[in-house]
Write a protein that holds these residues in place. Structure first.
Motif, PDB file in Angstrom:
ATOM      1  N   THR A  30       0.657  -1.075   0.061  1.00 48.00           N
ATOM      2  CA  THR A  30      -0.123  -0.082   0.031  1.00 48.00           C
ATOM      3  C   THR A  30       0.915   1.345   0.086  1.00 48.00           C
ATOM      4  O   THR A  30       1.849   1.390   0.787  1.00 48.00           O
ATOM      5  CB  THR A  30      -1.018   0.125   1.393  1.00 48.00           C
ATOM      6  N   VAL A  31       0.568   2.302  -0.992  1.00 46.56           N
ATOM      7  CA  VAL A  31       1.430   3.449  -0.980  1.00 46.56           C
ATOM      8  C   VAL A  31       0.556   4.369   0.407  1.00 46.56           C
ATOM      9  O   VAL A  31      -0.447   4.292   0.611  1.00 46.56           O
ATOM     10  CB  VAL A  31       0.957   4.315  -2.261  1.00 46.56           C
ATOM     11  N   VAL A  32       1.674   4.807   1.098  1.00 38.51           N
ATOM     12  CA  VAL A  32       1.424   5.464   2.281  1.00 38.51           C
ATOM     13  C   VAL A  32       2.204   7.117   2.163  1.00 38.51           C
ATOM     14  O   VAL A  32       3.441   7.053   1.512  1.00 38.51           O
ATOM     15  CB  VAL A  32       1.919   4.661   3.628  1.00 38.51           C
ATOM     16  N   ALA A  33       1.638   7.880   3.180  1.00 39.93           N
ATOM     17  CA  ALA A  33       2.232   9.018   3.733  1.00 39.93           C
ATOM     18  C   ALA A  33       2.993   8.678   5.051  1.00 39.93           C
ATOM     19  O   ALA A  33       2.367   8.235   5.872  1.00 39.93           O
ATOM     20  CB  ALA A  33       1.568  10.220   3.505  1.00 39.93           C
ATOM     21  N   LEU A  40      -0.175   6.825   6.515  1.00 37.59           N
ATOM     22  CA  LEU A  40      -1.351   7.104   6.153  1.00 37.59           C
ATOM     23  C   LEU A  40      -1.744   6.429   4.805  1.00 37.59           C
ATOM     24  O   LEU A  40      -0.698   6.636   3.989  1.00 37.59           O
ATOM     25  CB  LEU A  40      -1.739   8.639   6.214  1.00 37.59           C
ATOM     26  N   ASP A  41      -2.929   6.296   4.433  1.00 37.83           N
ATOM     27  CA  ASP A  41      -3.059   5.261   3.358  1.00 37.83           C
ATOM     28  C   ASP A  41      -3.125   6.525   2.091  1.00 37.83           C
ATOM     29  O   ASP A  41      -4.037   7.304   2.280  1.00 37.83           O
ATOM     30  CB  ASP A  41      -4.514   4.527   3.601  1.00 37.83           C
ATOM     31  N   LEU A  42      -2.417   6.235   1.126  1.00 37.75           N
ATOM     32  CA  LEU A  42      -2.683   7.239  -0.080  1.00 37.75           C
ATOM     33  C   LEU A  42      -3.196   6.457  -1.275  1.00 37.75           C
ATOM     34  O   LEU A  42      -3.033   6.991  -2.395  1.00 37.75           O
ATOM     35  CB  LEU A  42      -1.429   7.870  -0.343  1.00 37.75           C
ATOM     36  N   SER A  43      -3.655   5.164  -1.230  1.00 36.82           N
ATOM     37  CA  SER A  43      -4.019   4.256  -2.250  1.00 36.82           C
ATOM     38  C   SER A  43      -5.169   5.068  -2.812  1.00 36.82           C
ATOM     39  O   SER A  43      -5.570   5.001  -4.170  1.00 36.82           O
ATOM     40  CB  SER A  43      -4.544   3.109  -2.036  1.00 36.82           C
ATOM     41  N   ARG A  63      -0.057  16.780   0.223  1.00 37.38           N
ATOM     42  CA  ARG A  63      -0.193  17.537   1.164  1.00 37.38           C
ATOM     43  C   ARG A  63      -1.756  17.662   1.529  1.00 37.38           C
ATOM     44  O   ARG A  63      -2.280  17.612   2.586  1.00 37.38           O
ATOM     45  CB  ARG A  63       0.362  19.029   0.963  1.00 37.38           C
ATOM     46  N   ALA A  64      -2.523  17.942   0.510  1.00 40.36           N
ATOM     47  CA  ALA A  64      -3.860  18.245   0.491  1.00 40.36           C
ATOM     48  C   ALA A  64      -4.577  16.956   1.134  1.00 40.36           C
ATOM     49  O   ALA A  64      -5.694  16.957   1.770  1.00 40.36           O
ATOM     50  CB  ALA A  64      -4.643  18.557  -0.727  1.00 40.36           C
ATOM     51  N   ALA A  65      -4.145  15.704   0.730  1.00 41.18           N
ATOM     52  CA  ALA A  65      -4.861  14.379   1.146  1.00 41.18           C
ATOM     53  C   ALA A  65      -4.677  14.064   2.749  1.00 41.18           C
ATOM     54  O   ALA A  65      -5.225  13.341   3.292  1.00 41.18           O
ATOM     55  CB  ALA A  65      -4.216  13.381   0.337  1.00 41.18           C
ATOM     56  N   LEU A  66      -3.475  14.691   3.174  1.00 41.70           N
ATOM     57  CA  LEU A  66      -3.007  14.115   4.514  1.00 41.70           C
ATOM     58  C   LEU A  66      -4.369  14.406   5.699  1.00 41.70           C
ATOM     59  O   LEU A  66      -4.243  13.325   6.592  1.00 41.70           O
ATOM     60  CB  LEU A  66      -1.923  14.986   4.941  1.00 41.70           C
ATOM     61  N   THR A  68      -7.358  14.043   5.760  1.00 42.76           N
ATOM     62  CA  THR A  68      -8.133  12.918   5.618  1.00 42.76           C
ATOM     63  C   THR A  68      -7.856  11.611   5.313  1.00 42.76           C
ATOM     64  O   THR A  68      -8.474  10.538   5.282  1.00 42.76           O
ATOM     65  CB  THR A  68      -9.489  13.230   4.810  1.00 42.76           C
ATOM     66  N   ALA A  69      -6.657  11.419   5.321  1.00 40.68           N
ATOM     67  CA  ALA A  69      -6.045  10.001   4.861  1.00 40.68           C
ATOM     68  C   ALA A  69      -6.203   9.224   5.997  1.00 40.68           C
ATOM     69  O   ALA A  69      -6.047   9.470   7.076  1.00 40.68           O
ATOM     70  CB  ALA A  69      -4.658  10.048   4.576  1.00 40.68           C
ATOM     71  N   THR A  70      -6.379   7.858   5.764  1.00 40.74           N
ATOM     72  CA  THR A  70      -6.773   6.903   6.859  1.00 40.74           C
ATOM     73  C   THR A  70      -5.646   6.247   7.427  1.00 40.74           C
ATOM     74  O   THR A  70      -4.377   5.936   6.779  1.00 40.74           O
ATOM     75  CB  THR A  70      -7.621   5.655   6.366  1.00 40.74           C
ATOM     76  N   PRO A  71      -5.360   6.480   8.750  1.00 39.06           N
ATOM     77  CA  PRO A  71      -4.212   5.895   9.614  1.00 39.06           C
ATOM     78  C   PRO A  71      -4.113   4.463   9.357  1.00 39.06           C
ATOM     79  O   PRO A  71      -5.099   3.831   9.673  1.00 39.06           O
ATOM     80  CB  PRO A  71      -4.380   6.391  10.930  1.00 39.06           C
ATOM     81  N   LEU A  72      -2.773   3.909   8.902  1.00 35.14           N
ATOM     82  CA  LEU A  72      -2.660   2.525   8.915  1.00 35.14           C
ATOM     83  C   LEU A  72      -2.109   1.874  10.278  1.00 35.14           C
ATOM     84  O   LEU A  72      -2.366   0.733  10.440  1.00 35.14           O
ATOM     85  CB  LEU A  72      -1.914   2.150   7.695  1.00 35.14           C
ATOM     86  N   ALA A  73      -1.004   2.498  10.551  1.00 28.65           N
ATOM     87  CA  ALA A  73      -0.139   1.997  11.563  1.00 28.65           C
ATOM     88  C   ALA A  73       0.805   3.087  12.029  1.00 28.65           C
ATOM     89  O   ALA A  73       1.328   3.968  11.287  1.00 28.65           O
ATOM     90  CB  ALA A  73       0.773   0.685  11.094  1.00 28.65           C
ATOM     91  N   PRO A  74       1.110   3.039  13.293  1.00 26.39           N
ATOM     92  CA  PRO A  74       2.158   3.887  13.847  1.00 26.39           C
ATOM     93  C   PRO A  74       3.718   3.676  13.179  1.00 26.39           C
ATOM     94  O   PRO A  74       3.919   2.536  13.140  1.00 26.39           O
ATOM     95  CB  PRO A  74       2.381   3.735  15.272  1.00 26.39           C
ATOM     96  N   LEU A  75       4.271   4.710  12.907  1.00 22.79           N
ATOM     97  CA  LEU A  75       5.522   4.437  12.239  1.00 22.79           C
ATOM     98  C   LEU A  75       6.370   3.569  13.152  1.00 22.79           C
ATOM     99  O   LEU A  75       7.318   2.917  12.693  1.00 22.79           O
ATOM    100  CB  LEU A  75       6.299   5.971  11.631  1.00 22.79           C
TER     101      LEU A  75
END
Length: 390
Positions: A30-33, A40-43, A63-66, A68-75
């Motif tokens: 999954t592509v993430v930020a 965060l999920d960027l898919s 930057r605009a997506a951050l 509302t992007a869905t958190p997937l896991a703590p880094l």
């Protein structure tokens, strides 16, 4: 092997736009930020990193997506599980931040490494001969190559002088001639990420890491970001014959990129790459330690000039490419005896770092002992289709 937030992320991580790829067990890549300590999920912006980097204004879009992007896991949790030696495969880990991009590399882009390539050639891959050749050549080449601009009239004059002195080489041709050395370092999807094992061929007796900046280039040839890279190199194989370059460079897990691609924006530009100072450290299982550095300010070809030699009317990359810019670091520190120089041992931990990109960490093993690479393009396309992302 230390994989923690304090060393992995850039010094200005709060302002950095960092994208990567996360392996989610039972789901896939999954592509993430990386933002605010979370992945965060960027898919929704791109099913692949390659697709994401094709967006017309990718930094603004991310930057605009951050918010509302869905958190997937703590880094921090993912980083701890990215150490391949300690990994629990039922939990997520980081992958190389690129996917469908071809992994290209430019060699002999620094005078210091140019000298070492000529030494490899004349030593025919025998590390025990390197020091004597280094001593004999350094005065001749250093005097002629200082400040030379590749492809210039002065470079052509120096070429003629070196031919007359009997020290011309195929490496000098690409080092100071008009055409850069550009080669395919690794197949699509074969690069490994931070925490993974990197591979050396079991038959190689003279090899080393190559700390480099890796540019992320989209299909139009625009540089949209940068990452750290380790272009593992088998000096003895390539020294025996330049026709063994493929075997010297492209082996299982011989290419590490990460931890993230930092997107270019107002706060981080190609000029920051041009000024980057890379630090490298190798810690061996027997207590050996080696430090190295590579300064992009000393590169002989501008990074964007190298990009222009990779893509254009003669060659296109519809999914973009990752470009290793080369290194000035060529280790000569003796490890196993006087005059034998440096070579890797299984268990070495290699750290490549620079303040604006963070730190890439990998452990060395034999290519044949690392888990085989099996998740290729067909597997990725099947996975994305099954998830409804294509």
């Amino acid at each position: 092997m230390s994989l923690d937030l304090s060393c992995t992320l850039p010094d200005d991580a709060a302002d950095a736009l960092l994208i990567g790829r996360l392996w989610q067990p039972g789901i896939g890549p999954t592509v993430v930020a990386c933002h605010g300590g979370m992945l965060l999920d960027l898919s929704g912006l791109g099913a692949t990193a390659s697709q994401l980097l094709e967006l017309p204004h990718v930094a603004s879009a991310v930057r605009a997506a951050l918010p509302t992007a869905t958190p997937l896991a703590p880094l921090a949790t993912v980083l701890a599980n990215s150490d391949e030696a300690l990994r629990d495969e039922s939990h997520p880990w980081l992958l190389a931040p690129c996917d469908l991009q071809v992994v290209k590399a430019s060699g002999v882009t620094f005078v210091a490494s140019l000298l070492e390539r000529v030494i490899e050639e004349q030593a025919r891959g025998d590390a025990s001969r390197a020091q004597a050749i280094r001593t004999a050549l350094s005065g001749i080449l250093d005097d002629n190559l200082a400040g030379i601009v590749p492809g210039s009239n002065e470079a052509a004059r120096v070429k003629q002088v070196l031919i007359e002195q009997g020290v011309w080489s195929q490496y000098l041709e690409v080092g100071i001639g008009p055409d850069a050395e550009i080669f395919t370092k690794a197949p699509v999807l074969s690069a490994v990420g931070t925490g993974a094992q990197v591979g050396i061929h079991a038959e190689s007796k003279w090899n080393n890491p190559e700390p480099e900046v890796v540019l992320a280039i989209n299909s139009s040839g625009a540089a949209v970001g940068a990452a750290l890279g380790n272009d593992v190199n088998l000096r003895d194989f390539e020294g025996r014959s330049a026709l063994l370059l493929g075997k010297a460079k492209d082996n299982n897990a011989s290419c590490a990129i990460g931890p993230f691609i930092r997107l270019f924006d107002a706060g981080f530009t190609i000029d920051d790459v041009r000024r980057a100072d890379l630090a490298m450290r190798v810690d061996g299982p027997e207590g050996f330690t080696m430090h190295g550095a590579s300064s992009l300010a000393k590169i002989s070809r501008d990074p964007l000039d190298i990009v222009a030699q990779v893509i254009g009317p003669n060659h296109q990359y519809p999914d973009g490419f990752m470009l290793f810019l080369g290194t000035m670091f060529a280790p000569t520190q003796d490890r196993h005896g006087p005059g034998l120089g440096f070579t890797h041992e299984v268990g070495d931990v290699v750290r490549v770092a620079t303040p604006r990109l963070g730190m890439l960490v990998n452990r060395v093993n034999h290519c044949s002992s690392i888990a085989p690479w099996t998740f290729g393009i067909t597997a990725l396309m099947g996975n994305l289709a099954q998830r409804g992302l294509l």
